[in-house]
Design an enzyme around this catalytic site. Structure first.
Site, mmCIF file in Angstrom:
data_model
loop_
_atom_site.group_PDB
_atom_site.id
_atom_site.type_symbol
_atom_site.label_atom_id
_atom_site.label_comp_id
_atom_site.label_asym_id
_atom_site.label_seq_id
_atom_site.Cartn_x
_atom_site.Cartn_y
_atom_site.Cartn_z
ATOM 1 N N ASP A 10 8.293 -15.538 28.746
ATOM 2 C CA ASP A 10 8.027 -16.285 27.516
ATOM 3 C C ASP A 10 8.323 -17.753 27.802
ATOM 4 O O ASP A 10 9.008 -18.079 28.772
ATOM 5 C CB ASP A 10 8.931 -15.770 26.383
ATOM 6 N N TYR A 42 6.068 -24.464 24.408
ATOM 7 C CA TYR A 42 4.700 -24.546 24.927
ATOM 8 C C TYR A 42 3.716 -24.818 23.777
ATOM 9 O O TYR A 42 2.613 -25.274 24.018
ATOM 10 C CB TYR A 42 4.275 -23.209 25.546
ATOM 11 N N GLY A 43 4.134 -24.465 22.563
ATOM 12 C CA GLY A 43 3.215 -24.416 21.422
ATOM 13 C C GLY A 43 2.523 -25.708 21.053
ATOM 14 O O GLY A 43 1.497 -25.692 20.376
ATOM 15 N N THR A 75 1.663 -18.144 22.417
ATOM 16 C CA THR A 75 0.940 -19.325 22.878
ATOM 17 C C THR A 75 0.268 -19.056 24.228
ATOM 18 O O THR A 75 -0.912 -19.361 24.425
ATOM 19 C CB THR A 75 1.929 -20.510 22.994
ATOM 20 N N GLU A 151 15.585 -21.363 15.706
ATOM 21 C CA GLU A 151 16.566 -21.703 16.753
ATOM 22 C C GLU A 151 17.807 -22.384 16.183
ATOM 23 O O GLU A 151 18.888 -22.302 16.762
ATOM 24 C CB GLU A 151 15.902 -22.547 17.845
ATOM 25 N N THR A 186 6.667 -15.399 19.016
ATOM 26 C CA THR A 186 7.914 -14.683 19.330
ATOM 27 C C THR A 186 9.009 -14.853 18.278
ATOM 28 O O THR A 186 9.797 -13.948 18.047
ATOM 29 C CB THR A 186 8.474 -15.223 20.652
HETATM 30 N N1 DGL Z 1 7.088 -18.443 22.518
HETATM 31 C C1 DGL Z 1 6.216 -19.288 21.737
HETATM 32 C C2 DGL Z 1 5.125 -18.423 21.092
HETATM 33 O O1 DGL Z 1 5.281 -17.222 20.935
HETATM 34 C C3 DGL Z 1 6.980 -20.083 20.695
HETATM 35 C C4 DGL Z 1 7.796 -21.215 21.267
HETATM 36 C C5 DGL Z 1 6.952 -22.262 21.947
HETATM 37 O O2 DGL Z 1 6.230 -23.029 21.268
HETATM 38 O O3 DGL Z 1 6.981 -22.312 23.175
HETATM 39 O O4 DGL Z 1 4.109 -18.920 20.743
#
Ligand code: DGL
Length: 270
Positions: A10, A42-43, A75, A151, A186
């Protein structure tokens, strides 16, 4: 049968929600988890960057001799859609099993999808749902504040920040009378009680981690790759950066403390 571990990755620690589900469904499996805590989130990043990061994350897991790679990240699943072609082991992401569960759940043919900006702009859930049933209407909404809210620990049903943010983002889905919502990130299952309270008990909330864990179990069974050990499986946790908040955030998602059982990886080497 194979006692090799399942690899899960992730963008950060949110994917531990999927690990929790995998452990419940397949308690004898060994799991290697990689969270890219040094480069999360990452989003809000470009598709090119997300694809590059996802390839590195998967290559790290392969170096641990995993028998399957699971992208727990909404993402990554939405944007790095060709990742599976690079890998020599079965690869699954959250899109297909979650979309299928939503299509099976809806009664009125109106499904909401929520996720990060990158997830919503890629539209992978929408495409998959429409592939399964072209008559279903899909309403998408990006909810970028949900990740930091979770978070920071602001996810209690009595927390006004959580309720106001949920109301602000999900008002549009309520207006569209969706009866099913995909929690396409997530972090969102942690907000399930607040979201459930806002949208009401008649709206089904589909948890991508849970559906993907079930799907992983079915693929491993189909390929005769399940672990036949009687012992409880072990988990190895790896991250690309270890900050002070690591333990606190990991506990939000896993509901148990992974303490010192975590190693740091230089992900740029993969
Ligand atoms: N793990 C990312 C998702 O499920 C959420 C956190 C992020 O933006 O990296 O999209």
């Amino acid at each position: 049968m194979s006692n090799q571990p399942i690899g899960v990755f992730d963008s950060g620690l949110g994917g531990l929600t999927a690990v929790k589900q995998l452990r419940e469904i397949m308690p004898h499996e060994n799991i290697i988890y990689f969270g890219d805590t040094g480069r999360v989130p990452y989003g809000n990043r470009s598709v090119e960057t997300i694809k590059r990061y996802a390839s590195q994350d998967a290559r790290f897991l392969l170096s641990k001799n995993v028998k399957m790679v699971i992208a727990a990240c909404g993402t990554v699943s939405s944007t790095a859609t060709e990742l599976g072609e690079e890998l020599p082991v079965p690869y699954i992401n959250v899109i297909a099993p979650t979309a299928k569960a939503a299509v099976e759940a809806t009664k009125n043919g109106r499904i909401g999808v929520i996720g990060t900006r990158a997830t919503i702009s890629a539209g992978a859930y929408k495409k998959e749902i429409e592939k399964l049933d072209a008559g279903i209407r899909v309403f998408q909404k990006d909810c970028p504040l949900f990740v930091p809210i979770v978070e920071e620990g602001f996810f209690g049903t009595d927390d006004p920040i959580a309720s106001l943010t949920v109301e602000r983002y999900l008002g549009i889905l309520k207006e569209q009378k969706v009866d099913t919502i995909i929690l396409g990130c997530t972090h969102y299952p942690i907000l399930k009680p607040v979201i459930g309270e806002y949208v009401g008990p008649d709206v089904k909330l589909i948890d991508s981690g849970k559906e993907t864990a079930r799907f992983a179990a079915s693929i491993l069974a189909e390929k005769s790759l399940l672990n036949d050990s009687e012992q409880p499986g072990e988990c190895g946790f790896f991250v690309s950066d270890r900050t002070e908040s690591f333990s606190r955030i990991a506990t939000i998602f896993l509901r148990s403390n992974i303490g010192e059982n975590v190693s740091r990886v230089d992900i740029h080497n993969y």
